[in-house]
Design a protein around this motif. Sequence first.
Motif, PDB file in Angstrom:
ATOM      1  N   GLN A  14       0.826  -1.199   0.000  1.00  9.34           N
ATOM      2  CA  GLN A  14       0.000   0.000   0.000  1.00  9.34           C
ATOM      3  C   GLN A  14       0.867   1.258   0.000  1.00  9.34           C
ATOM      4  OE1 GLN A  14      -3.098  -0.264   2.994  1.00  9.34           O
ATOM      5  NE2 GLN A  14      -4.044  -2.016   1.974  1.00  9.34           N
ATOM      6  N   SER A  15       0.228   2.404  -0.147  1.00 10.91           N
ATOM      7  CA  SER A  15       0.972   3.654  -0.377  1.00 10.91           C
ATOM      8  C   SER A  15       1.878   4.052   0.775  1.00 10.91           C
ATOM      9  CB  SER A  15      -0.009   4.793  -0.684  1.00 10.91           C
ATOM     10  OG  SER A  15      -0.890   5.010   0.399  1.00 10.91           O
ATOM     11  N   ASP A  16       1.637   3.509   1.968  1.00 13.23           N
ATOM     12  CA  ASP A  16       2.509   3.823   3.100  1.00 13.23           C
ATOM     13  C   ASP A  16       3.599   2.775   3.292  1.00 13.23           C
ATOM     14  OD1 ASP A  16       0.902   1.753   3.932  1.00 13.23           O
ATOM     15  OD2 ASP A  16       0.347   2.659   5.857  1.00 13.23           O
ATOM     16  N   GLY A  17       3.750   1.867   2.319  1.00 13.02           N
ATOM     17  CA  GLY A  17       4.814   0.880   2.374  1.00 13.02           C
ATOM     18  C   GLY A  17       4.489  -0.378   3.141  1.00 13.02           C
ATOM     19  N   ILE A  18       3.240  -0.555   3.540  1.00 13.64           N
ATOM     20  CA  ILE A  18       2.835  -1.706   4.357  1.00 13.64           C
ATOM     21  C   ILE A  18       1.907  -2.616   3.544  1.00 13.64           C
ATOM     22  CG2 ILE A  18       1.533  -2.415   6.417  1.00 13.64           C
ATOM     23  CD1 ILE A  18       2.496   0.177   7.735  1.00 13.64           C
ATOM     24  N   ILE A  19       2.059  -3.922   3.726  1.00 11.12           N
ATOM     25  CA  ILE A  19       1.163  -4.898   3.107  1.00 11.12           C
ATOM     26  C   ILE A  19      -0.003  -5.167   4.051  1.00 11.12           C
ATOM     27  CG2 ILE A  19       0.922  -7.323   2.451  1.00 11.12           C
ATOM     28  CD1 ILE A  19       3.804  -7.205   1.427  1.00 11.12           C
ATOM     29  N   ARG A  20      -1.193  -5.047   3.518  1.00  7.78           N
ATOM     30  CA  ARG A  20      -2.408  -5.407   4.266  1.00  7.78           C
ATOM     31  C   ARG A  20      -3.251  -6.302   3.366  1.00  7.78           C
ATOM     32  NH1 ARG A  20      -1.498   0.056   5.065  1.00  7.78           N
ATOM     33  NH2 ARG A  20      -1.079   0.673   7.230  1.00  7.78           N
ATOM     34  N   MET A  21      -3.689  -7.416   3.912  1.00  7.19           N
ATOM     35  CA  MET A  21      -4.372  -8.430   3.112  1.00  7.19           C
ATOM     36  C   MET A  21      -5.796  -8.659   3.607  1.00  7.19           C
ATOM     37  SD  MET A  21      -1.089 -11.017   3.190  1.00  7.19           S
ATOM     38  CE  MET A  21      -0.904 -10.697   4.963  1.00  7.19           C
ATOM     39  N   SER A  22      -6.628  -9.144   2.713  1.00  8.54           N
ATOM     40  CA  SER A  22      -8.007  -9.472   3.074  1.00  8.54           C
ATOM     41  C   SER A  22      -8.366 -10.838   2.510  1.00  8.54           C
ATOM     42  CB  SER A  22      -8.980  -8.413   2.526  1.00  8.54           C
ATOM     43  OG  SER A  22      -8.739  -7.153   3.105  1.00  8.54           O
ATOM     44  N   ALA A  23      -9.218 -11.550   3.216  1.00  6.49           N
ATOM     45  CA  ALA A  23      -9.643 -12.871   2.762  1.00  6.49           C
ATOM     46  C   ALA A  23     -10.981 -13.209   3.395  1.00  6.49           C
ATOM     47  CB  ALA A  23      -8.609 -13.932   3.139  1.00  6.49           C
ATOM     48  N   ALA A  24     -11.722 -14.066   2.713  1.00 10.97           N
ATOM     49  CA  ALA A  24     -13.002 -14.515   3.254  1.00 10.97           C
ATOM     50  C   ALA A  24     -13.284 -15.928   2.788  1.00 10.97           C
ATOM     51  CB  ALA A  24     -14.137 -13.588   2.827  1.00 10.97           C
ATOM     52  N   ILE A  25     -14.175 -16.578   3.503  1.00  7.00           N
ATOM     53  CA  ILE A  25     -14.635 -17.910   3.134  1.00  7.00           C
ATOM     54  C   ILE A  25     -16.117 -17.996   3.452  1.00  7.00           C
ATOM     55  CG2 ILE A  25     -14.011 -18.907   5.398  1.00  7.00           C
ATOM     56  CD1 ILE A  25     -13.182 -21.468   3.821  1.00  7.00           C
ATOM     57  N   MET A  26     -16.858 -18.746   2.629  1.00  4.43           N
ATOM     58  CA  MET A  26     -18.290 -18.882   2.888  1.00  4.43           C
ATOM     59  C   MET A  26     -18.723 -20.309   2.629  1.00  4.43           C
ATOM     60  SD  MET A  26     -21.452 -16.456   1.766  1.00  4.43           S
ATOM     61  CE  MET A  26     -23.077 -16.698   2.514  1.00  4.43           C
ATOM     62  N   ASN A  27     -19.453 -20.856   3.579  1.00  2.00           N
ATOM     63  CA  ASN A  27     -20.013 -22.197   3.502  1.00  2.00           C
ATOM     64  C   ASN A  27     -21.425 -22.093   2.931  1.00  2.00           C
ATOM     65  OD1 ASN A  27     -21.187 -24.723   4.046  1.00  2.00           O
ATOM     66  ND2 ASN A  27     -19.904 -25.029   5.847  1.00  2.00           N
TER      67      ASN A  27
ATOM     68  N   THR B  33      -6.888 -11.643  -1.168  1.00  2.00           N
ATOM     69  CA  THR B  33      -6.243 -10.616  -1.969  1.00  2.00           C
ATOM     70  C   THR B  33      -5.166  -9.869  -1.197  1.00  2.00           C
ATOM     71  OG1 THR B  33      -6.619  -8.697  -3.405  1.00  2.00           O
ATOM     72  CG2 THR B  33      -7.906  -8.798  -1.374  1.00  2.00           C
ATOM     73  N   GLY B  34      -4.195  -9.393  -1.940  1.00  2.00           N
ATOM     74  CA  GLY B  34      -3.174  -8.510  -1.386  1.00  2.00           C
ATOM     75  C   GLY B  34      -3.394  -7.076  -1.791  1.00  2.00           C
ATOM     76  N   GLY B  35      -4.604  -6.747  -2.242  1.00  2.00           N
ATOM     77  CA  GLY B  35      -4.935  -5.369  -2.589  1.00  2.00           C
ATOM     78  C   GLY B  35      -4.573  -5.015  -4.012  1.00  2.00           C
ATOM     79  N   LYS B  36      -4.738  -3.734  -4.360  1.00  2.00           N
ATOM     80  CA  LYS B  36      -4.450  -3.315  -5.734  1.00  2.00           C
ATOM     81  C   LYS B  36      -3.094  -2.633  -5.864  1.00  2.00           C
ATOM     82  CE  LYS B  36      -7.021   1.071  -5.495  1.00  2.00           C
ATOM     83  NZ  LYS B  36      -8.130   1.855  -6.087  1.00  2.00           N
ATOM     84  N   GLY B  37      -2.447  -2.347  -4.759  1.00  2.00           N
ATOM     85  CA  GLY B  37      -1.135  -1.729  -4.789  1.00  2.00           C
ATOM     86  C   GLY B  37      -1.189  -0.219  -4.778  1.00  2.00           C
ATOM     87  N   PHE B  38      -0.431   0.357  -3.857  1.00  2.00           N
ATOM     88  CA  PHE B  38      -0.308   1.805  -3.691  1.00  2.00           C
ATOM     89  C   PHE B  38      -1.625   2.485  -3.327  1.00  2.00           C
ATOM     90  CE2 PHE B  38       1.833   5.897  -4.413  1.00  2.00           C
ATOM     91  CZ  PHE B  38       3.074   5.567  -3.887  1.00  2.00           C
ATOM     92  N   GLU B  39      -2.569   1.718  -2.784  1.00  2.00           N
ATOM     93  CA  GLU B  39      -3.842   2.302  -2.389  1.00  2.00           C
ATOM     94  C   GLU B  39      -3.707   3.100  -1.087  1.00  2.00           C
ATOM     95  OE1 GLU B  39      -2.854  -0.932  -2.269  1.00  2.00           O
ATOM     96  OE2 GLU B  39      -4.592  -2.141  -1.621  1.00  2.00           O
ATOM     97  N   ILE B  40      -4.712   3.918  -0.793  1.00  2.00           N
ATOM     98  CA  ILE B  40      -4.769   4.637   0.476  1.00  2.00           C
ATOM     99  C   ILE B  40      -4.853   3.615   1.608  1.00  2.00           C
ATOM    100  CG2 ILE B  40      -6.148   6.201   1.910  1.00  2.00           C
ATOM    101  CD1 ILE B  40      -7.196   7.437  -0.710  1.00  2.00           C
ATOM    102  N   PRO B  41      -4.024   3.719   2.640  1.00  2.00           N
ATOM    103  CA  PRO B  41      -4.112   2.779   3.761  1.00  2.00           C
ATOM    104  C   PRO B  41      -5.531   2.746   4.336  1.00  2.00           C
ATOM    105  CG  PRO B  41      -2.123   4.091   3.946  1.00  2.00           C
ATOM    106  CD  PRO B  41      -2.917   4.691   2.818  1.00  2.00           C
TER     107      PRO B  41
END
Length: 280
Positions: free
Chosen positions: A69-82, A172-180
Amino acid sequence: MKIIIHGGFFSESDQSHEVKTAKQNSLKEIAQKSFVYLQSHSAFDTAAYAVSLLEDDPLYNAGIGSQIQSDGIIRMSAAIMNGDTQRLSGVINIEEVKNPVFVAKGLIGEDDRVLGGLGAKQYATNHGFENFSTEIPQRRREYEAKLENGGKGTVGCVAIDKEGKLAVATSTGGKGFEIPGRISDSATVAGNYANNFCAVSCTGVGEDIVSNATAAKIVTRVTDGMSLEEAFEKTFEELKMIDGFAGAIAIDHNGNLFHKDSYPTMVFASFDGTSFEVFS
């Protein structure tokens, strides 16, 4: 029993033929491994397993290899659904875990099933997930060049097991360089949704997928009687109205598989125990 997975998009303009071939081979191998796993596990367990393999491959923008992300940090998101229980759980903007999908899976039995940021990380720590940096040198170089070659990528899996139960997982690992703090579609019902009739995982531009409620629309339309193909066609026609960038994979309760993208080429592979389909 069938499985279909995706690994985001491939751009002829900024990725080589070698990368394309590597992704084709990787997806085929992961689809086959996941199908073998499906023989003795539920669709729910298999969806998480398949996505963890995708998270572990630096070819994809999830887990290892996530965008910065734009502040140099990796932030990830994930989900699962049954699909059987219609329970969704997920993590949003979690940091320093190897497999966000397993943290998401761990939340499935909690009353509070979608956690973000520090709360998600604290939950992971409390439940034995070790600190792990998912940054690779390539992503740092892309970040430093303001992501000239950044992709629109997410990984996902849809599975149907021998009992006919459906499940989906997306990471996902995001789109890159996004706003934190930016939130993608992956841990929402727009990007990841399942019930007893259909399961869908999306990839692309999260804002477009959320605006179109893509996964939830497809599943709802199949539930209401549309064929899987009809549900896709109608939903993607609506996506065109906002010039949306998205791809989706799905399986319905009859075992039909379908995939579609609005801007080729989504990278995907499916396997039914006999034959593969891999993006070209």
